[in-house]
Design a protein around this motif. Structure first.
Motif, PDB file in Angstrom:
ATOM      1  N   GLU A 176       6.740  -7.498  -7.888  1.00  0.00           N
ATOM      2  CA  GLU A 176       7.241  -6.676  -8.751  1.00  0.00           C
ATOM      3  C   GLU A 176       8.451  -6.514  -9.021  1.00  0.00           C
ATOM      4  OE1 GLU A 176       4.938  -5.413 -10.693  1.00  0.00           O
ATOM      5  OE2 GLU A 176       2.871  -5.469  -9.704  1.00  0.00           O
ATOM      6  N   ARG A 177       9.048  -5.602 -10.200  1.00  0.00           N
ATOM      7  CA  ARG A 177      10.483  -5.650 -10.354  1.00  0.00           C
ATOM      8  C   ARG A 177      10.976  -4.601  -9.668  1.00  0.00           C
ATOM      9  NH1 ARG A 177      12.528  -8.634 -14.651  1.00  0.00           N
ATOM     10  NH2 ARG A 177      11.105  -9.657 -15.932  1.00  0.00           N
ATOM     11  N   GLY A 178      10.217  -3.595  -9.600  1.00  0.00           N
ATOM     12  CA  GLY A 178      10.749  -2.195  -8.758  1.00  0.00           C
ATOM     13  C   GLY A 178       9.688  -1.525  -7.900  1.00  0.00           C
ATOM     14  N   PRO A 179       9.996  -0.774  -6.966  1.00  0.00           N
ATOM     15  CA  PRO A 179       9.085   0.076  -6.231  1.00  0.00           C
ATOM     16  C   PRO A 179       7.954   0.636  -6.937  1.00  0.00           C
ATOM     17  CG  PRO A 179      11.137   0.245  -5.322  1.00  0.00           C
ATOM     18  CD  PRO A 179      11.576  -0.245  -6.710  1.00  0.00           C
ATOM     19  N   ARG A 180       8.441   1.319  -7.895  1.00  0.00           N
ATOM     20  CA  ARG A 180       7.442   2.239  -8.797  1.00  0.00           C
ATOM     21  C   ARG A 180       6.197   1.368  -9.317  1.00  0.00           C
ATOM     22  NH1 ARG A 180      11.270   6.254 -12.115  1.00  0.00           N
ATOM     23  NH2 ARG A 180      12.700   6.743 -10.720  1.00  0.00           N
ATOM     24  N   ASP A 181       6.333   0.050  -9.499  1.00  0.00           N
ATOM     25  CA  ASP A 181       5.382  -1.018 -10.103  1.00  0.00           C
ATOM     26  C   ASP A 181       4.334  -1.167  -8.915  1.00  0.00           C
ATOM     27  OD1 ASP A 181       6.642  -0.870 -12.670  1.00  0.00           O
ATOM     28  OD2 ASP A 181       7.885  -2.364 -11.947  1.00  0.00           O
ATOM     29  N   CYS A 182       4.703  -1.044  -7.576  1.00  0.00           N
ATOM     30  CA  CYS A 182       3.862  -1.511  -6.481  1.00  0.00           C
ATOM     31  C   CYS A 182       2.245  -0.705  -6.537  1.00  0.00           C
ATOM     32  CB  CYS A 182       4.545  -1.329  -5.351  1.00  0.00           C
ATOM     33  SG  CYS A 182       5.884  -2.368  -4.920  1.00  0.00           S
ATOM     34  N   PRO A 183       1.511  -1.240  -5.988  1.00  0.00           N
ATOM     35  CA  PRO A 183       0.186  -0.515  -5.686  1.00  0.00           C
ATOM     36  C   PRO A 183       0.430   0.915  -4.856  1.00  0.00           C
ATOM     37  CG  PRO A 183      -0.182  -2.760  -5.372  1.00  0.00           C
ATOM     38  CD  PRO A 183       1.311  -2.509  -5.449  1.00  0.00           C
ATOM     39  N   ALA A 184      -0.499   1.718  -4.978  1.00  0.00           N
ATOM     40  CA  ALA A 184      -0.354   2.978  -4.406  1.00  0.00           C
ATOM     41  C   ALA A 184      -0.481   2.903  -2.735  1.00  0.00           C
ATOM     42  CB  ALA A 184      -1.340   4.098  -4.835  1.00  0.00           C
ATOM     43  N   ASP A 185      -0.949   1.827  -2.295  1.00  0.00           N
ATOM     44  CA  ASP A 185      -1.366   1.708  -0.846  1.00  0.00           C
ATOM     45  C   ASP A 185      -0.032   0.686  -0.165  1.00  0.00           C
ATOM     46  OD1 ASP A 185      -2.219  -0.326  -2.167  1.00  0.00           O
ATOM     47  OD2 ASP A 185      -4.149  -0.557  -1.020  1.00  0.00           O
ATOM     48  N   THR A 186       0.850   0.403  -0.854  1.00  0.00           N
ATOM     49  CA  THR A 186       2.074  -0.242  -0.395  1.00  0.00           C
ATOM     50  C   THR A 186       2.605   0.370   0.737  1.00  0.00           C
ATOM     51  OG1 THR A 186       2.446  -1.080  -2.488  1.00  0.00           O
ATOM     52  CG2 THR A 186       4.100  -1.106  -0.874  1.00  0.00           C
ATOM     53  N   ASP A 187       2.822  -0.225   2.194  1.00  0.00           N
ATOM     54  CA  ASP A 187       3.304   0.325   3.115  1.00  0.00           C
ATOM     55  C   ASP A 187       4.871   0.056   3.168  1.00  0.00           C
ATOM     56  OD1 ASP A 187       0.824   1.517   4.320  1.00  0.00           O
ATOM     57  OD2 ASP A 187       0.467  -0.837   5.176  1.00  0.00           O
ATOM     58  N   GLU A 188       5.406  -1.060   2.675  1.00  0.00           N
ATOM     59  CA  GLU A 188       6.802  -1.257   2.926  1.00  0.00           C
ATOM     60  C   GLU A 188       7.006  -2.264   1.657  1.00  0.00           C
ATOM     61  OE1 GLU A 188       9.956  -1.825   6.291  1.00  0.00           O
ATOM     62  OE2 GLU A 188       7.760  -1.973   6.853  1.00  0.00           O
ATOM     63  N   ARG A 208      17.043 -11.067  -6.820  1.00  0.00           N
ATOM     64  CA  ARG A 208      17.674 -10.196  -7.712  1.00  0.00           C
ATOM     65  C   ARG A 208      16.544  -9.462  -8.842  1.00  0.00           C
ATOM     66  NH1 ARG A 208      23.069 -11.981 -10.789  1.00  0.00           N
ATOM     67  NH2 ARG A 208      23.687 -11.659  -8.565  1.00  0.00           N
ATOM     68  N   GLY A 209      16.151  -8.339  -8.536  1.00  0.00           N
ATOM     69  CA  GLY A 209      15.159  -7.910  -9.734  1.00  0.00           C
ATOM     70  C   GLY A 209      13.971  -8.109  -9.225  1.00  0.00           C
ATOM     71  N   ARG A 210      13.646  -8.522  -7.967  1.00  0.00           N
ATOM     72  CA  ARG A 210      12.261  -8.987  -7.646  1.00  0.00           C
ATOM     73  C   ARG A 210      12.212  -8.811  -6.000  1.00  0.00           C
ATOM     74  NH1 ARG A 210      10.286 -14.602  -5.990  1.00  0.00           N
ATOM     75  NH2 ARG A 210       8.072 -14.835  -6.507  1.00  0.00           N
ATOM     76  N   ILE A 211      10.757  -7.787  -6.182  1.00  0.00           N
ATOM     77  CA  ILE A 211      10.534  -7.199  -4.695  1.00  0.00           C
ATOM     78  C   ILE A 211       8.990  -7.748  -4.508  1.00  0.00           C
ATOM     79  CG2 ILE A 211      11.783  -5.182  -4.910  1.00  0.00           C
ATOM     80  CD1 ILE A 211       9.094  -3.650  -5.369  1.00  0.00           C
ATOM     81  N   ALA A 212       8.604  -7.552  -3.317  1.00  0.00           N
ATOM     82  CA  ALA A 212       7.328  -7.860  -2.574  1.00  0.00           C
ATOM     83  C   ALA A 212       6.899  -6.588  -2.222  1.00  0.00           C
ATOM     84  CB  ALA A 212       7.158  -8.890  -1.584  1.00  0.00           C
ATOM     85  N   CYS A 213       5.632  -6.325  -2.390  1.00  0.00           N
ATOM     86  CA  CYS A 213       4.739  -5.120  -2.459  1.00  0.00           C
ATOM     87  C   CYS A 213       3.951  -5.280  -1.012  1.00  0.00           C
ATOM     88  CB  CYS A 213       4.049  -4.255  -3.366  1.00  0.00           C
ATOM     89  SG  CYS A 213       4.930  -4.248  -4.712  1.00  0.00           S
ATOM     90  N   LEU A 214       4.087  -4.671   0.302  1.00  0.00           N
ATOM     91  CA  LEU A 214       3.763  -5.129   1.395  1.00  0.00           C
ATOM     92  C   LEU A 214       2.448  -4.120   2.090  1.00  0.00           C
ATOM     93  CD1 LEU A 214       6.719  -6.815   3.318  1.00  0.00           C
ATOM     94  CD2 LEU A 214       5.086  -7.670   1.690  1.00  0.00           C
ATOM     95  N   LEU A 257       4.998   4.693  -0.444  1.00  0.00           N
ATOM     96  CA  LEU A 257       5.468   5.148  -1.914  1.00  0.00           C
ATOM     97  C   LEU A 257       5.004   6.670  -1.891  1.00  0.00           C
ATOM     98  CD1 LEU A 257       4.500   2.149  -4.227  1.00  0.00           C
ATOM     99  CD2 LEU A 257       6.550   2.709  -3.017  1.00  0.00           C
ATOM    100  N   LEU A 258       5.883   7.504  -2.624  1.00  0.00           N
ATOM    101  CA  LEU A 258       5.594   8.949  -2.629  1.00  0.00           C
ATOM    102  C   LEU A 258       4.261   9.041  -3.675  1.00  0.00           C
ATOM    103  CD1 LEU A 258       6.188  11.829  -2.122  1.00  0.00           C
ATOM    104  CD2 LEU A 258       7.844  11.901  -4.223  1.00  0.00           C
ATOM    105  N   ARG A 259       3.374   9.829  -3.507  1.00  0.00           N
ATOM    106  CA  ARG A 259       2.187   9.846  -4.544  1.00  0.00           C
ATOM    107  C   ARG A 259       1.666  11.165  -3.982  1.00  0.00           C
ATOM    108  NH1 ARG A 259      -2.778   5.950  -2.276  1.00  0.00           N
ATOM    109  NH2 ARG A 259      -2.322   6.239   0.059  1.00  0.00           N
ATOM    110  N   ALA A 260       0.509  11.651  -4.993  1.00  0.00           N
ATOM    111  CA  ALA A 260      -0.304  12.886  -4.817  1.00  0.00           C
ATOM    112  C   ALA A 260      -0.663  12.774  -3.136  1.00  0.00           C
ATOM    113  CB  ALA A 260      -1.435  12.833  -5.699  1.00  0.00           C
ATOM    114  N   GLY A 261      -0.781  14.095  -2.746  1.00  0.00           N
ATOM    115  CA  GLY A 261      -1.109  13.912  -1.238  1.00  0.00           C
ATOM    116  C   GLY A 261      -0.100  13.946  -0.168  1.00  0.00           C
ATOM    117  N   ASP A 262       0.995  13.374  -0.555  1.00  0.00           N
ATOM    118  CA  ASP A 262       1.968  13.256   0.255  1.00  0.00           C
ATOM    119  C   ASP A 262       2.882  14.468   0.532  1.00  0.00           C
ATOM    120  OD1 ASP A 262       1.577  10.578   1.082  1.00  0.00           O
ATOM    121  OD2 ASP A 262       2.882   9.866  -0.488  1.00  0.00           O
TER     122      ASP A 262
END
Length: 234
Positions: free
Chosen positions: A75-87, A93-99, A116-121
């Protein structure tokens, strides 16, 4: 007979040429393409399903018979990662891996204190995420939104952080009517020596405080700007 053999050779040559064209075309995505019966491994590429090893703060691609985590998405930024991303690993540049880790504990699980911060945290007063299983957290997120005005019904308080807002429910250190606070307006046990005042109400201005309120405190930009207080005898 010679003509027939020549025609057969031409057809065979065309088949080989076509196969070569297909192989060349499949190789243009950057990954090495090899015959299915070859023992040569595919090239390691940052993409969903790839495996990653970690050494300190460094992430490296590795064969999927080892490693610590799997790439869920690119993805381009952390907010685009799936909710169950651990790290998150930054791979350009402008590219991340959601792990996501292969084994527990998963810090990205709801309430686990990471990812990632989400409901229930759960969060402390500064908006830092904490495991809900520990003591000392301030509030639990009902939702994470872009603006305070988007918080859902049932929100008691909210914490504004960089680019997002955690809408909090009751519980933890979040104040409620009737709760006792110390002189820094932090929740304490009503029978404790630190108890200084009792919360009588919340409002938008001091004029919203009910009779019996001795003081009120304001917090600019807060979800509940005014907290009305009744001082308690010591």
């Amino acid at each position: 007979m010679m003509v027939a053999l020549a025609a057969t050779a031409v057809v065979a040559a065309l088949v080989v040429a076509a196969a070569g064209a297909v192989i060349a075309a499949r190789g243009r995505d950057g990954a090495r393409t090899v015959a299915s019966n070859s023992s040569v491994p595919h090239a390691l590429v940052w993409r969903p399903g790839a495996c990653v090893s970690k050494a300190g703060a460094r992430f490296d691609l590795t064969a999927c018979n080892g490693g610590h985590a799997e790439v869920l998405a690119m993805e381009r930024g952390p907010r685009d990662c799936p909710a169950d991303t651990d790290e998150i690993a930054r791979v350009g540049r402008g590219r991340i891996a959601c792990l996501q880790y292969f084994v527990e504990p998963h810090p990205g699980a709801r309430g686990a204190g990471g990812g990632l911060l989400r409901a229930g945290d759960c969060l402390d007063r500064a908006g830092r995420e904490l495991p809900c299983s520990t003591s000392g957290w301030y509030g639990k997120a009902l939702a994470v939104v872009s603006r305070m005005g988007d918080c859902p019904r049932g929100t008691v308080d909210a914490l504004a952080m960089e680019g997002q807002v955690a809408c909090l429910g009751s519980g933890g250190g979040v104040l409620a009517e009737g709760a006792c606070v110390d002189e820094k307006v932090r929740r304490v046990a009503c029978g404790s020596r630190a108890s200084w005042a009792r919360v009588t109400a919340f409002g938008r201005s001091g004029g919203d405080c009910p009779s019996g309120s001795d003081r009120y405190v304001t917090a600019r930009g807060a979800y509940r700007p005014v907290t009305c207080l009744h001082l308690v005898a010591r």
